[in-house]
Every structure is written in C-alpha cells, then in structure tokens.
Design a protein around this motif. Structure first.
Motif, mmCIF file in Angstrom:
data_model
loop_
_atom_site.group_PDB
_atom_site.id
_atom_site.type_symbol
_atom_site.label_atom_id
_atom_site.label_comp_id
_atom_site.label_asym_id
_atom_site.label_seq_id
_atom_site.Cartn_x
_atom_site.Cartn_y
_atom_site.Cartn_z
ATOM 1 N N ASP A 252 47.973 53.334 45.950
ATOM 2 C CA ASP A 252 46.769 52.648 45.459
ATOM 3 C C ASP A 252 47.141 51.371 44.720
ATOM 4 O O ASP A 252 46.457 50.341 44.845
ATOM 5 C CB ASP A 252 45.976 53.582 44.537
ATOM 6 C CG ASP A 252 45.359 54.754 45.291
ATOM 7 O OD1 ASP A 252 45.230 54.660 46.533
ATOM 8 O OD2 ASP A 252 45.018 55.762 44.639
ATOM 9 N N ARG B 45 48.125 48.688 47.286
ATOM 10 C CA ARG B 45 46.931 48.165 47.964
ATOM 11 C C ARG B 45 46.189 47.194 47.059
ATOM 12 O O ARG B 45 45.744 46.134 47.501
ATOM 13 C CB ARG B 45 46.008 49.312 48.374
ATOM 14 C CG ARG B 45 46.502 50.138 49.550
ATOM 15 C CD ARG B 45 45.665 51.389 49.728
ATOM 16 N NE ARG B 45 44.285 51.082 50.025
ATOM 17 C CZ ARG B 45 43.728 51.168 51.238
ATOM 18 N NH1 ARG B 45 44.469 51.542 52.266
ATOM 19 N NH2 ARG B 45 42.457 50.880 51.425
ATOM 20 N N GLN B 46 46.080 47.562 45.790
ATOM 21 C CA GLN B 46 45.377 46.690 44.854
ATOM 22 C C GLN B 46 46.136 45.374 44.667
ATOM 23 O O GLN B 46 45.530 44.300 44.587
ATOM 24 C CB GLN B 46 45.217 47.400 43.502
ATOM 25 C CG GLN B 46 44.342 46.634 42.505
ATOM 26 C CD GLN B 46 42.937 46.421 43.031
ATOM 27 O OE1 GLN B 46 42.256 47.384 43.412
ATOM 28 N NE2 GLN B 46 42.487 45.173 43.077
ATOM 29 N N ARG C 193 48.065 43.902 46.875
ATOM 30 C CA ARG C 193 47.857 43.115 48.084
ATOM 31 C C ARG C 193 46.486 42.437 48.065
ATOM 32 O O ARG C 193 46.357 41.249 48.408
ATOM 33 C CB ARG C 193 47.982 44.005 49.318
ATOM 34 C CG ARG C 193 49.404 44.338 49.707
ATOM 35 C CD ARG C 193 49.466 45.484 50.732
ATOM 36 N NE ARG C 193 48.544 45.314 51.835
ATOM 37 C CZ ARG C 193 48.791 44.581 52.917
ATOM 38 N NH1 ARG C 193 49.955 43.942 53.026
ATOM 39 N NH2 ARG C 193 47.906 44.483 53.901
ATOM 40 N N ALA C 194 45.474 43.188 47.669
ATOM 41 C CA ALA C 194 44.129 42.615 47.612
ATOM 42 C C ALA C 194 44.052 41.500 46.575
ATOM 43 O O ALA C 194 43.420 40.459 46.816
ATOM 44 C CB ALA C 194 43.116 43.713 47.297
ATOM 45 N N ASN C 195 44.691 41.691 45.428
ATOM 46 C CA ASN C 195 44.671 40.671 44.376
ATOM 47 C C ASN C 195 45.384 39.397 44.819
ATOM 48 O O ASN C 195 44.896 38.285 44.583
ATOM 49 C CB ASN C 195 45.321 41.213 43.101
ATOM 50 C CG ASN C 195 44.496 42.304 42.427
ATOM 51 O OD1 ASN C 195 43.308 42.462 42.728
ATOM 52 N ND2 ASN C 195 45.110 43.059 41.544
ATOM 53 N N VAL D 149 41.328 41.487 51.567
ATOM 54 C CA VAL D 149 40.403 41.557 50.431
ATOM 55 C C VAL D 149 39.231 42.471 50.761
ATOM 56 O O VAL D 149 38.846 43.350 49.959
ATOM 57 C CB VAL D 149 39.896 40.149 50.051
ATOM 58 C CG1 VAL D 149 38.766 40.238 49.037
ATOM 59 C CG2 VAL D 149 41.032 39.302 49.498
ATOM 60 N N ASP D 150 38.651 42.284 51.932
ATOM 61 C CA ASP D 150 37.463 43.059 52.326
ATOM 62 C C ASP D 150 37.769 44.538 52.520
ATOM 63 O O ASP D 150 36.861 45.376 52.441
ATOM 64 C CB ASP D 150 36.875 42.496 53.617
ATOM 65 C CG ASP D 150 36.321 41.083 53.438
ATOM 66 O OD1 ASP D 150 36.075 40.698 52.279
ATOM 67 O OD2 ASP D 150 36.151 40.381 54.451
ATOM 68 N N ASN D 151 39.037 44.865 52.807
ATOM 69 C CA ASN D 151 39.408 46.251 53.102
ATOM 70 C C ASN D 151 40.324 46.853 52.036
ATOM 71 O O ASN D 151 41.121 47.742 52.323
ATOM 72 C CB ASN D 151 40.067 46.326 54.477
ATOM 73 C CG ASN D 151 39.088 46.056 55.604
ATOM 74 O OD1 ASN D 151 38.410 46.955 56.087
ATOM 75 N ND2 ASN D 151 39.002 44.796 56.019
ATOM 76 N N ASN D 152 40.176 46.349 50.825
ATOM 77 C CA ASN D 152 40.855 46.933 49.662
ATOM 78 C C ASN D 152 42.369 47.048 49.832
ATOM 79 O O ASN D 152 42.977 48.055 49.478
ATOM 80 C CB ASN D 152 40.267 48.311 49.336
ATOM 81 C CG ASN D 152 38.781 48.256 49.057
ATOM 82 O OD1 ASN D 152 38.315 47.389 48.319
ATOM 83 N ND2 ASN D 152 38.017 49.153 49.656
ATOM 84 N N GLY D 153 42.973 46.008 50.421
ATOM 85 C CA GLY D 153 44.422 45.967 50.508
ATOM 86 C C GLY D 153 45.014 46.650 51.718
ATOM 87 O O GLY D 153 46.246 46.724 51.834
ATOM 88 N N ALA D 154 44.191 47.152 52.630
ATOM 89 C CA ALA D 154 44.720 47.834 53.821
ATOM 90 C C ALA D 154 45.455 46.845 54.715
ATOM 91 O O ALA D 154 45.221 45.632 54.658
ATOM 92 C CB ALA D 154 43.588 48.490 54.598
#
Length: 344
Positions: free
Chosen positions: A131, A134-135, A137-139, A335-340
């Motif tokens: 988690d 993933r966060q 990556r999204a950030n 960003v749209d997929n929460n870091g996936a």
C-alpha cells in the motif's frame, strides 16, 4: 381420439403414456401396444422401446404420467451468479465454474462467451506493491503531472538505463507438428551465459549515446558519472534545458552522481521504486530490442555492436517520440488507479 379421416393426431407425452397404461391394463404386449397406438394415432407416435420402459414402470406400481422434476443440471445459467463468481476469482476455470453452478462445461463456456469473456493469460507485473509503494507511485505521478512546464518540455527529456545483452539468444516458438512429433528442440539457456552490459541514453530524436561495457564490468557511481559526461558532450548546444529521468539503481542515486547531475545543470525527474512502467527505456525501447534479439546469435562484440546499431537506426524518429510522450498518459493512469501498474 382419432380424427374421422384417421389423420395423424399430435399427442402430448402424458396422453401417450395414458394410452400405454390402457394397453397395459388390457393385457396387451409391448409390441402390440405400440403397433396399435401407431395405427390409430399416426406412425411414430410411440416407439417399442418407450412402451417397454413404461410397461416396466406400471408393473412397479408407478402410475404418474407427468415428467418428474429433474435433479440434474438446470437449463438456464444465472448470469448474475456467474458474474459474481468470476469477479470473486477470475482465475477459476470454466470446469470449476460449471461444477459450482451445476451446469455442463460447454454451457458455461457459451455463457462466458456471450458475456464478453475470453480465457487469457494474465499480464506479468514487476512486483507485488505494498500500500505504501502504491501511494508513493501515485504521489510521484501526481507531482510530475502538476509541474508547470511548456508543452514541448518532453522534447528536452533524456532518459536511459542498462540491459544485459546475450551473445546467444535462443528462440522457443510454436511449431507445426503432427501427432507424436517432438519438433525441433530448443536448448535451455546456460546458467552463466556470455553477455555484455548495454548502456543507453536517448531522447525523442533517438539514441544520444550508447556503449557496451567490457566483459565482467558493471556500472559503479564513478563510471556512471563519466558516462553522463559523455552524454552531456553529445547534447551540448542542442537543448536549452535538460530533464533527466533514470531509475533508482544504486549508482544512479549515489551522492557523487547527484553532485554530477547538479554540476551539469540537469533537472532530475522523480522516479519511485519498482516502477519500470514509468521508465520509457523499460516499457518501450528495451521491449522492442528484446524482440529484435530473439533467436539471434553473435560471434563477437563487433558483430553484436553492428546488430545493435542496425536496430537503433531502423527505428524511425516517431518510435522514440512515441515512447517518451506516453509518460503523461501513464502518470495519469497511475494517479487514477491509486498507484497500480500501467498494463499494456
């Protein structure tokens, strides 16, 4: 029950069984009963085998003319239930789903096809992301998207990486074979094959600089700094500002490397760990190079260099531009997929 002109009469199953019961109670044989009913009601109204089966039931005291409920598989597939099972675990085989839903394998296959599903191999991902990862990556992706830059800033991007390149690349593909044939065998790759490390840096215009390291040589921070100096010499006077993207390998994030990049005046783009899908060299250039090398064998380093140069020259400018200009699309997806991972 017959019509006046003895035309064939369409009877229901229950009516036929009632006539058979009448013949049974009258003492008729199964053959006589079937012949009599067919003569009166029309040919093929009842078969001799059907008469035998129902006479046996009557002898056992079974006098129910309606079809009994079937305990076997239902005819209609509950699509909502099927969709729920697939959503719960898309790796279940159609035979497993058939067993759970009480249908035949072929029925479930048809239902899945009608719902738009197909049985495919999943895509490999580089890493099982936590988690936190993933966060991160999204950030990072959000930060890269939020930077205010000119529309053409990607034209000033330099990116690169390293790749082990084998002298012998075996190809294991499908073959047309007849039953019992084993085909042309493919040897397994040796545990320690002969290989050399390819280092490359490129932009939307194509390769800026590439080199093969001497045998048994790997990248250190000091060597990496010397390589960056050579890259800087190649682009001198061609870019008013340089954005630099590389991964988090140790030589890339060493203190001396950081100082070197500052000295060159380049702006480094953030890159989260375990993120080859955010590195154009990985998801674009090396993927194409791997296909090019598949099945090829090289006698020596000069032969390998010639083939690599041929590959780089064969790619149009649009190929390199496309690889780099995918970055904002990938950042937005992450960003749209929460870091996936971005899967393509």
């Amino acid at each position: 029950m017959a019509t006046p002109n003895n035309a064939p009469v369409q009877l229901s199953r229950e009516q036929v069984r009632l006539l058979l019961f009448y013949e049974h109670r009258s003492g008729s044989s199964t053959r006589h009963a079937a012949d009599r009913i067919n003569n009166l009601m029309g040919a093929d109204t009842v078969t001799h085998a059907t008469a035998v089966r129902w006479f046996q039931k009557f002898r056992r005291g079974e006098v129910e003319f309606k079809d009994s409920p079937h305990s076997g598989r239902p005819q209609a597939v509950d699509e909502d239930e099927l969709l729920a099972l697939v959503k719960e675990d898309p790796r279940q085989s159609s035979r497993c789903l058939a067993s759970k839903l009480g249908h035949s394998h072929s029925t479930i296959n048809r239902a899945l096809h009608d719902l738009g599903f197909s049985w495919k191999q999943p895509i490999w991902v580089p890493h099982v992301l936590s988690d936190f990862q993933r966060q991160m990556r999204a950030n990072v992706a959000a930060s890269l998207l939020s930077e205010r830059r000119t529309k053409t800033w990607l034209s000033n991007l330099i990116t690169g990486d390293e790749k082990w390149t084998l002298y012998v690349n075996y190809h294991r593909g499908r073959q047309w074979l007849k039953p019992g044939e084993s085909g042309v065998p493919t040897p397994k790759q040796e545990l320690h094959p002969k290989k050399v490390l390819l280092c490359i840096w490129w932009s939307v215009e194509g390769p800026v600089h590439w080199e093969l390291l001497p045998t048994n040589t790997t990248v250190t921070a000091d060597l990496y700094c010397k390589q960056l100096t050579r890259v800087a010499e190649k682009i001198k006077g061609k870019m008013d500002r340089v954005y630099f993207l590389h991964d988090n390998a140790r030589p890339h994030v060493a203190k001396v490397t950081h100082q070197k990049i500052q000295e060159l005046g380049w702006t480094t783009l953030a890159h989260p760990p375990y993120s080859p899908d955010m590195a154009p060299t990985d998801y674009h250039l090396f993927r194409s190079l791997t296909h090019f090398l598949d099945g090829k064998q090289f006698q020596n380093e000069d032969h390998l260099k010639t083939e690599l140069q041929s590959f780089f020259d064969s790619k149009p400018r649009e190929f390199y531009r496309k690889g780099i200009e995918q970055l904002p699309i990938r950042w937005q997806y992450i960003v749209d997929n929460n870091g996936a991972y971005y899967v393509d």
